[in-house]
Write a protein that holds these residues in place. Structure first.
Motif, PDB file in Angstrom:
ATOM      1  N   GLN A 130       0.820  -1.209   0.000  1.00  0.00           N
ATOM      2  CA  GLN A 130       0.000   0.000   0.000  1.00  0.00           C
ATOM      3  C   GLN A 130       0.857   1.264   0.000  1.00  0.00           C
ATOM      4  N   ILE A 131       1.896   1.299   0.826  1.00  0.00           N
ATOM      5  CA  ILE A 131       2.704   2.527   0.876  1.00  0.00           C
ATOM      6  C   ILE A 131       3.544   2.692  -0.390  1.00  0.00           C
ATOM      7  N   LEU A 132       3.935   1.589  -1.019  1.00  0.00           N
ATOM      8  CA  LEU A 132       4.650   1.705  -2.289  1.00  0.00           C
ATOM      9  C   LEU A 132       3.716   2.240  -3.375  1.00  0.00           C
ATOM     10  N   ALA A 133       2.478   1.743  -3.407  1.00  0.00           N
ATOM     11  CA  ALA A 133       1.507   2.240  -4.380  1.00  0.00           C
ATOM     12  C   ALA A 133       1.260   3.735  -4.169  1.00  0.00           C
ATOM     13  N   GLU A 134       1.138   4.162  -2.904  1.00  0.00           N
ATOM     14  CA  GLU A 134       0.968   5.580  -2.607  1.00  0.00           C
ATOM     15  C   GLU A 134       2.165   6.389  -3.104  1.00  0.00           C
ATOM     16  N   GLY A 135       3.345   5.890  -2.813  1.00  0.00           N
ATOM     17  CA  GLY A 135       4.560   6.625  -3.180  1.00  0.00           C
ATOM     18  C   GLY A 135       4.693   6.796  -4.676  1.00  0.00           C
ATOM     19  N   PHE A 136       4.430   5.732  -5.428  1.00  0.00           N
ATOM     20  CA  PHE A 136       4.527   5.835  -6.891  1.00  0.00           C
ATOM     21  C   PHE A 136       3.454   6.758  -7.444  1.00  0.00           C
ATOM     22  N   SER A 137       2.227   6.644  -6.957  1.00  0.00           N
ATOM     23  CA  SER A 137       1.143   7.496  -7.439  1.00  0.00           C
ATOM     24  C   SER A 137       1.450   8.974  -7.172  1.00  0.00           C
ATOM     25  N   ALA A 138       1.987   9.259  -5.997  1.00  0.00           N
ATOM     26  CA  ALA A 138       2.261  10.649  -5.614  1.00  0.00           C
ATOM     27  C   ALA A 138       3.252  11.332  -6.542  1.00  0.00           C
ATOM     28  N   ILE A 139       4.174  10.577  -7.110  1.00  0.00           N
ATOM     29  CA  ILE A 139       5.163  11.212  -8.007  1.00  0.00           C
ATOM     30  C   ILE A 139       4.820  10.984  -9.485  1.00  0.00           C
ATOM     31  N   GLY A 140       3.552  10.591  -9.754  1.00  0.00           N
ATOM     32  CA  GLY A 140       3.075  10.522 -11.134  1.00  0.00           C
ATOM     33  C   GLY A 140       3.309   9.212 -11.848  1.00  0.00           C
ATOM     34  N   GLY A 147      -8.953   0.747   0.302  1.00  0.00           N
ATOM     35  CA  GLY A 147      -8.767   1.904   1.171  1.00  0.00           C
ATOM     36  C   GLY A 147      -7.833   2.950   0.598  1.00  0.00           C
ATOM     37  N   LEU A 148      -7.077   2.614  -0.458  1.00  0.00           N
ATOM     38  CA  LEU A 148      -6.218   3.595  -1.124  1.00  0.00           C
ATOM     39  C   LEU A 148      -7.026   4.772  -1.669  1.00  0.00           C
ATOM     40  N   ALA A 149      -8.300   4.530  -1.944  1.00  0.00           N
ATOM     41  CA  ALA A 149      -9.144   5.588  -2.520  1.00  0.00           C
ATOM     42  C   ALA A 149      -9.666   6.557  -1.487  1.00  0.00           C
ATOM     43  N   LYS A 150      -9.407   6.299  -0.202  1.00  0.00           N
ATOM     44  CA  LYS A 150      -9.959   7.141   0.864  1.00  0.00           C
ATOM     45  C   LYS A 150      -8.856   7.569   1.815  1.00  0.00           C
ATOM     46  N   SER A 151      -8.936   8.795   2.241  1.00  0.00           N
ATOM     47  CA  SER A 151      -7.924   9.331   3.148  1.00  0.00           C
ATOM     48  C   SER A 151      -7.991   8.650   4.509  1.00  0.00           C
ATOM     49  N   GLY A 152      -6.812   8.482   5.099  1.00  0.00           N
ATOM     50  CA  GLY A 152      -6.769   8.027   6.483  1.00  0.00           C
ATOM     51  C   GLY A 152      -7.383   9.075   7.388  1.00  0.00           C
ATOM     52  N   SER A 153      -7.634   8.696   8.643  1.00  0.00           N
ATOM     53  CA  SER A 153      -8.359   9.597   9.535  1.00  0.00           C
ATOM     54  C   SER A 153      -7.827   9.489  10.956  1.00  0.00           C
ATOM     55  N   ALA A 154      -7.947  10.582  11.673  1.00  0.00           N
ATOM     56  CA  ALA A 154      -7.548  10.585  13.082  1.00  0.00           C
ATOM     57  C   ALA A 154      -8.492   9.738  13.924  1.00  0.00           C
ATOM     58  N   SER A 202      -0.737   6.723   4.191  1.00  0.00           N
ATOM     59  CA  SER A 202      -1.499   7.972   4.261  1.00  0.00           C
ATOM     60  C   SER A 202      -2.980   7.736   3.988  1.00  0.00           C
ATOM     61  N   SER A 203      -3.282   6.695   3.241  1.00  0.00           N
ATOM     62  CA  SER A 203      -4.676   6.383   2.935  1.00  0.00           C
ATOM     63  C   SER A 203      -5.252   5.464   4.004  1.00  0.00           C
ATOM     64  N   GLN A 204      -6.516   5.156   3.864  1.00  0.00           N
ATOM     65  CA  GLN A 204      -7.204   4.336   4.864  1.00  0.00           C
ATOM     66  C   GLN A 204      -6.641   2.922   4.878  1.00  0.00           C
ATOM     67  N   LEU A 205      -6.392   2.415   6.054  1.00  0.00           N
ATOM     68  CA  LEU A 205      -5.957   1.033   6.200  1.00  0.00           C
ATOM     69  C   LEU A 205      -7.201   0.161   6.339  1.00  0.00           C
ATOM     70  N   GLY A 206      -7.460  -0.660   5.324  1.00  0.00           N
ATOM     71  CA  GLY A 206      -8.670  -1.465   5.313  1.00  0.00           C
ATOM     72  C   GLY A 206      -9.605  -1.047   4.197  1.00  0.00           C
ATOM     73  N   PRO A 207     -10.626  -1.856   3.922  1.00  0.00           N
ATOM     74  CA  PRO A 207     -11.481  -1.615   2.750  1.00  0.00           C
ATOM     75  C   PRO A 207     -12.471  -0.472   2.943  1.00  0.00           C
ATOM     76  N   ILE A 208     -12.935   0.072   1.833  1.00  0.00           N
ATOM     77  CA  ILE A 208     -14.023   1.037   1.842  1.00  0.00           C
ATOM     78  C   ILE A 208     -15.345   0.268   1.755  1.00  0.00           C
ATOM     79  N   THR A 209     -16.462   0.959   1.909  1.00  0.00           N
ATOM     80  CA  THR A 209     -17.772   0.302   1.845  1.00  0.00           C
ATOM     81  C   THR A 209     -18.193   0.081   0.391  1.00  0.00           C
TER      82      THR A 209
END
Length: 517
Positions: free
Chosen positions: A44-54, A68-75, A394-401
């Motif tokens: 997940q963090i590798l996918a985030e890193g590559f996406s962030a730099i295009g 969960g990559l499609a949704k922001s993580g949350s406090a 940085s994104s949500q850990l776990g699936p979205i609905t």
């Protein structure tokens, strides 16, 4: 733009910060470790890193967690505090954010349908998918050759099934040209196609087929402008058919290899491809297929594509392929048996040693979210192995609905492009037309023969001498010396007397003469 992706770092007992350098990111990688040790988070963090730099990414979601990559993580997330502690330990300013995601699904349920054609899949991958023998694979190659030579497009399973019927019907003629084409082999292939269809494989073949440009893309619209698209293949259901899963991913990798142009040594990859559950690709695979994987892995980096295999144990990957995976993240391995201990030692031996600790012991001891890492450094040399705290995502850990997934799919740039299946004329329809035309031609000949037979019967029923007419029969008799006089008279009289009455007179006169003689 940063020249690397921050992977993590360490505290007092851990090593320096680890970065995956973008200029070496297309030299492939390995993420390994036992179940539950953190491989999915690393992916997940590798996918985030590559996406962030295009850099666009293609990955398979085996457990359903990566949406969960499609949704922001949350406090509000229960692991927020541990994440922040980990971030502080490794010197990371953690900022929550979502990433551009496109969902795909071979079954068209949890994502946009993703298809290829039978012709693009080819006989080698299809043979492996169906577990064909050497003789059966040979017959399948003959079928593909016939399709190429006769201009028969093979788009879906129906086309291949129809073509195999034709091959079976013409096996004798094809054997003279291509070698033995046994109808028993044709039948065996048809049965395996039926099994594949029952597993849901029919949905994978057809049109519109996937356009590679749709997965090698960056976002043009806010809030993800310039970010690489993360393509997620829903694979939780697909894993019930492991051969189908592995074959499809290998096909996609092969298509990228064949279609993309050479780019040499780019500053960053053009695409990064994650192959989860990689052992499924190599389990019981024939040597020809493993050789193809090795070839693709060796050459595709010149196309700007990085391939990262995710598996439980490095030994799951053949040595020739493993030797090409320069960037490595090794999560914990458990050594409960003698074979486990042997595998652990082999895994440790592939790293550049660090004098501060024993690599094999470190691989056995690292906890969840920790790893033993080695990244390529200057000039592509493997870096010294380090113990590393893997950074939080940085994104949500776990699936979205399901509702969130449906909303994202409706807003996707792929919405509507692949949803409706096309059914243009292809091998099945063309062969059906040929069979219909042949049947009509055969019926026409049969009707003509019946008509001809009827005319012949009618002609014969109206004559006394069946099969002979008067003039020809008398002319034959005239060649005999003792009948020359009677033959001459018959000829002259027949020409002079016309009509039914005349013919009766002639027959009466000549009958009397010949009976007298």
């Amino acid at each position: 733009m940063s020249d690397g992706i921050f992977m993590g770092g360490g505290g007092d007992d851990y090593g320096d910060a680890q970065e995956l350098l973008l200029q070496y990111a297309n030299r492939h990688g390995l993420i390994a470790g036992a179940t539950g040790t953190g491989k999915t988070v690393t992916l997940q963090i590798l996918a985030e890193g590559f996406s962030a730099i295009g850099v666009p990414v293609f990955l398979s979601d085996v457990k359903g967690d990566l949406s969960g990559l499609a949704k922001s993580g949350s406090a509000d997330f229960k692991l927020h505090d541990p994440f922040m502690e980990r971030a502080a330990t490794i010197g990371l300013d953690l900022q929550y954010s979502a990433f551009p995601v496109t969902f795909w699904d071979l079954f068209g349920e949890q994502g946009h349908p993703i298809r290829t054609t039978v012709a693009e899949m080819g006989p080698l991958l299809l043979s492996n998918l169906m577990g064909l023998s050497g003789a059966q694979e040979g017959v399948l190659n003959v079928a593909f050759r016939v399709a190429d030579e006769d201009g028969l497009p093979l788009l879906d399973l129906e086309d291949l099934q129809a073509l195999l019927v034709w091959v079976g019907q013409n096996a004798k003629d094809l054997s003279l040209r291509y070698g033995n084409v046994a109808t028993s082999s044709v039948g065996a292939i048809q049965r395996q196609l039926l099994v594949l269809e029952n597993q849901g494989g029919a949905g994978m073949f057809g049109e519109p087929a996937l356009d590679l440009n749709d997965i090698i893309a960056t976002e043009k619209d806010a809030p993800h402008t310039g970010q690489g698209r993360i393509n997620i293949l829903a694979s939780d259901k697909l894993m019930a058919s492991p051969k189908l899963y592995a074959t499809f991913l290998l096909w996609l990798l092969s298509e990228l290899f064949e279609e993309l142009p050479e780019v040499g040594n780019p500053d960053k990859p053009k695409l990064v491809f994650f192959f989860d559950e990689a052992h499924l690709l190599f389990d019981d695979a024939p040597k020809a297929l493993i050789d193809k994987v090795e070839q693709v892995a060796r050459l595709i980096r010149s196309k700007g594509v990085g391939v990262y295999f995710i598996t439980q144990n490095p030994s799951d990957v053949p040595e020739d392929v493993l030797g090409q995976l320069g960037n490595r993240v090794q999560h914990a391995l458990r050594a409960f048996t003698a074979n486990d201990q042997k595998a652990l030692k082999l895994a440790a031996a592939t790293y550049r040693p660090n004098l501060k600790f024993d690599t094999a012991q470190a691989i056995r001891e690292v906890g969840t979210g920790e790893a033993v890492t080695s990244m390529l450094i200057d000039k592509g040399v493997p870096g010294i192995v380090e113990r590393t705290f893997i950074r939080p995502p940085s994104s949500q850990l776990g699936p979205i609905t399901n509702a969130e997934r449906a909303t994202l799919m409706a807003a996707s740039p792929m919405a509507g492009k692949y949803d409706a299946r096309l059914d243009r004329e292809s091998a099945a329809e063309m062969l059906a037309k040929r069979a219909g035309a042949a049947a009509q031609a055969a019926e026409k000949v049969e009707v003509e023969e019946k008509q001809l037979d009827a005319e012949k019967r009618e002609h014969r029923q109206g004559r006394r001498y069946t099969g002979r007419d008067v003039e020809r029969s008398t002319s034959r008799r005239s060649t005999r010396s003792d009948d020359s006089w009677g033959g001459a008279i018959a000829t002259v009289v027949a020409k002079e007397l016309k009509g039914t009455t005349g013919r009766r007179i002639v027959r009466g006169i000549l009958g009397g003469l010949f009976r007298g003689r």
